[in-house]
Design a protein around this motif. Structure first.
Motif, mmCIF file in Angstrom:
data_model
loop_
_atom_site.group_PDB
_atom_site.id
_atom_site.type_symbol
_atom_site.label_atom_id
_atom_site.label_comp_id
_atom_site.label_asym_id
_atom_site.label_seq_id
_atom_site.Cartn_x
_atom_site.Cartn_y
_atom_site.Cartn_z
ATOM 1 N N VAL A 13 0.864 -1.145 -0.053
ATOM 2 C CA VAL A 13 -0.169 -0.131 -0.079
ATOM 3 C C VAL A 13 0.950 1.435 -0.077
ATOM 4 O O VAL A 13 0.582 2.165 -0.633
ATOM 5 C CB VAL A 13 -1.053 -0.102 1.154
ATOM 6 C CG1 VAL A 13 -1.509 1.303 1.366
ATOM 7 C CG2 VAL A 13 -1.929 -1.178 0.957
ATOM 8 N N LEU A 14 2.044 1.306 0.783
ATOM 9 C CA LEU A 14 2.725 2.151 0.765
ATOM 10 C C LEU A 14 3.567 2.558 -0.444
ATOM 11 O O LEU A 14 3.776 3.878 -1.147
ATOM 12 C CB LEU A 14 3.948 2.341 2.076
ATOM 13 C CG LEU A 14 3.391 2.441 3.390
ATOM 14 C CD1 LEU A 14 4.164 1.834 4.393
ATOM 15 C CD2 LEU A 14 3.156 3.954 3.689
ATOM 16 N N ALA A 15 3.974 1.464 -1.383
ATOM 17 C CA ALA A 15 4.515 1.590 -2.397
ATOM 18 C C ALA A 15 3.572 2.314 -3.265
ATOM 19 O O ALA A 15 3.968 3.154 -4.266
ATOM 20 C CB ALA A 15 4.920 0.402 -2.803
ATOM 21 N N ALA A 16 2.404 2.075 -3.244
ATOM 22 C CA ALA A 16 1.333 2.526 -4.337
ATOM 23 C C ALA A 16 1.019 3.932 -4.053
ATOM 24 O O ALA A 16 0.985 4.876 -4.776
ATOM 25 C CB ALA A 16 -0.005 1.678 -4.217
ATOM 26 N N LEU A 17 0.891 4.191 -2.549
ATOM 27 C CA LEU A 17 0.599 5.494 -2.346
ATOM 28 C C LEU A 17 1.905 6.467 -2.617
ATOM 29 O O LEU A 17 1.636 7.789 -2.939
ATOM 30 C CB LEU A 17 0.314 5.755 -0.901
ATOM 31 C CG LEU A 17 -0.897 5.409 -0.262
ATOM 32 C CD1 LEU A 17 -1.128 5.271 1.256
ATOM 33 C CD2 LEU A 17 -2.209 5.789 -0.766
ATOM 34 N N LEU A 18 3.145 5.865 -2.517
ATOM 35 C CA LEU A 18 4.142 6.813 -2.719
ATOM 36 C C LEU A 18 4.508 6.732 -4.082
ATOM 37 O O LEU A 18 5.332 7.450 -4.589
ATOM 38 C CB LEU A 18 5.675 6.477 -1.900
ATOM 39 C CG LEU A 18 5.427 6.450 -0.274
ATOM 40 C CD1 LEU A 18 6.573 6.030 0.212
ATOM 41 C CD2 LEU A 18 5.278 7.808 0.139
ATOM 42 N N ARG A 19 3.654 6.121 -4.962
ATOM 43 C CA ARG A 19 3.860 5.975 -6.356
ATOM 44 C C ARG A 19 5.510 5.264 -6.739
ATOM 45 O O ARG A 19 6.231 6.022 -7.451
ATOM 46 C CB ARG A 19 3.706 7.075 -7.124
ATOM 47 C CG ARG A 19 2.213 7.502 -7.068
ATOM 48 C CD ARG A 19 1.742 8.762 -7.842
ATOM 49 N NE ARG A 19 0.362 9.288 -7.459
ATOM 50 C CZ ARG A 19 -0.241 9.934 -8.113
ATOM 51 N NH1 ARG A 19 0.174 10.529 -8.975
ATOM 52 N NH2 ARG A 19 -1.520 9.923 -7.958
ATOM 53 N N SER A 22 11.972 0.373 -4.065
ATOM 54 C CA SER A 22 12.262 1.365 -3.216
ATOM 55 C C SER A 22 12.435 1.104 -1.724
ATOM 56 O O SER A 22 11.626 0.259 -1.385
ATOM 57 C CB SER A 22 11.257 2.447 -3.455
ATOM 58 O OG SER A 22 11.507 3.561 -2.499
ATOM 59 N N LYS A 23 13.506 1.679 -1.358
ATOM 60 C CA LYS A 23 13.731 1.536 0.352
ATOM 61 C C LYS A 23 12.696 2.307 1.095
ATOM 62 O O LYS A 23 12.243 1.623 2.400
ATOM 63 C CB LYS A 23 15.014 1.754 0.857
ATOM 64 C CG LYS A 23 15.211 3.402 0.505
ATOM 65 C CD LYS A 23 16.549 3.817 0.760
ATOM 66 C CE LYS A 23 16.857 5.301 0.779
ATOM 67 N NZ LYS A 23 18.165 5.529 0.848
ATOM 68 N N TRP A 43 9.754 0.081 2.571
ATOM 69 C CA TRP A 43 10.146 -0.926 3.669
ATOM 70 C C TRP A 43 10.637 0.018 4.951
ATOM 71 O O TRP A 43 10.336 -0.385 6.156
ATOM 72 C CB TRP A 43 11.480 -1.514 3.219
ATOM 73 C CG TRP A 43 11.945 -2.471 3.898
ATOM 74 C CD1 TRP A 43 11.579 -3.938 3.838
ATOM 75 C CD2 TRP A 43 13.083 -2.280 5.103
ATOM 76 N NE1 TRP A 43 12.396 -4.593 4.966
ATOM 77 C CE2 TRP A 43 13.394 -3.791 5.638
ATOM 78 C CE3 TRP A 43 13.854 -1.305 5.473
ATOM 79 C CZ2 TRP A 43 14.268 -3.788 6.700
ATOM 80 C CZ3 TRP A 43 14.807 -1.463 6.486
ATOM 81 C CH2 TRP A 43 15.061 -2.655 6.999
ATOM 82 N N LEU A 44 11.361 0.969 4.798
ATOM 83 C CA LEU A 44 11.491 1.773 5.974
ATOM 84 C C LEU A 44 10.559 2.318 6.840
ATOM 85 O O LEU A 44 10.361 2.156 8.133
ATOM 86 C CB LEU A 44 12.675 3.072 5.583
ATOM 87 C CG LEU A 44 13.971 2.822 5.239
ATOM 88 C CD1 LEU A 44 14.596 3.677 4.416
ATOM 89 C CD2 LEU A 44 14.674 2.158 6.394
ATOM 90 N N ILE A 45 9.192 2.674 6.153
ATOM 91 C CA ILE A 45 8.043 3.147 6.813
ATOM 92 C C ILE A 45 7.586 2.069 7.649
ATOM 93 O O ILE A 45 7.097 1.964 8.732
ATOM 94 C CB ILE A 45 7.369 3.969 5.969
ATOM 95 C CG1 ILE A 45 7.787 5.227 5.224
ATOM 96 C CG2 ILE A 45 5.852 4.260 6.468
ATOM 97 C CD1 ILE A 45 6.992 5.676 4.034
ATOM 98 N N VAL A 46 7.432 0.882 6.799
ATOM 99 C CA VAL A 46 6.928 -0.483 7.728
ATOM 100 C C VAL A 46 7.819 -0.739 9.045
ATOM 101 O O VAL A 46 7.298 -0.952 9.963
ATOM 102 C CB VAL A 46 6.906 -1.506 6.682
ATOM 103 C CG1 VAL A 46 6.455 -2.771 7.557
ATOM 104 C CG2 VAL A 46 5.985 -1.339 5.565
ATOM 105 N N LEU A 47 9.214 -0.718 8.739
ATOM 106 C CA LEU A 47 10.161 -0.922 10.067
ATOM 107 C C LEU A 47 9.845 -0.077 11.068
ATOM 108 O O LEU A 47 9.629 -0.285 12.057
ATOM 109 C CB LEU A 47 11.528 -0.842 9.339
ATOM 110 C CG LEU A 47 12.543 -0.978 10.621
ATOM 111 C CD1 LEU A 47 12.493 -2.312 11.237
ATOM 112 C CD2 LEU A 47 13.939 -0.850 9.819
#
Length: 112
Positions: free
Chosen positions: A37-43, A48-49, A52-56
């Motif tokens: 979801v974050l990859a999609a929102l961040l386009r 991209s790291k 992953w970093l946000i999930v961490l």
């Protein structure tokens, strides 16, 4: 307006009861779903790291919250459970990040 720390605990319990899944399963599913979801929102891509970093960061925040809010009879057991949650949450997102960066053909069937 102040944040009641019990709210996050109740949200987690609501999700656990609504799905019928144990917390370990929710950690695994949540880490992967959140990364995507974050990859999609961040386009951006899973390579991209940033997702992953946000999930961490979110998982570390969640575990810090658990240590602060919940009180177990044994701190060692509680910390051990937190480490298990951290590994369970981050294992598949880490594998997806690695595959997307180092083995992109696994993700798309095409080279970089």
């Amino acid at each position: 307006m102040s944040f009641d720390p019990a709210v996050w605990f109740h949200v987690k319990e609501l999700v656990r009861h609504a799905t019928g899944w144990p917390m370990d399963t929710l950690h695994v599913m949540g880490g992967v779903i959140l990364q995507m979801v974050l990859a999609a929102l961040l386009r951006t891509s899973l390579a991209s790291k940033w997702p992953w970093l946000i999930v961490l960061g979110m998982e570390l925040t969640n575990e810090a919250y658990d240590l602060w809010f919940e009180r177990w009879p044994s701190l060692g057991l509680q910390v051990g459970e937190g480490l298990r949650d951290l590994v369970g949450t981050m294992l598949l997102p880490t594998l997806l990040l690695w595959a997307a960066r180092c083995r992109p053909r696994l993700m798309s069937g095409r080279g970089r």
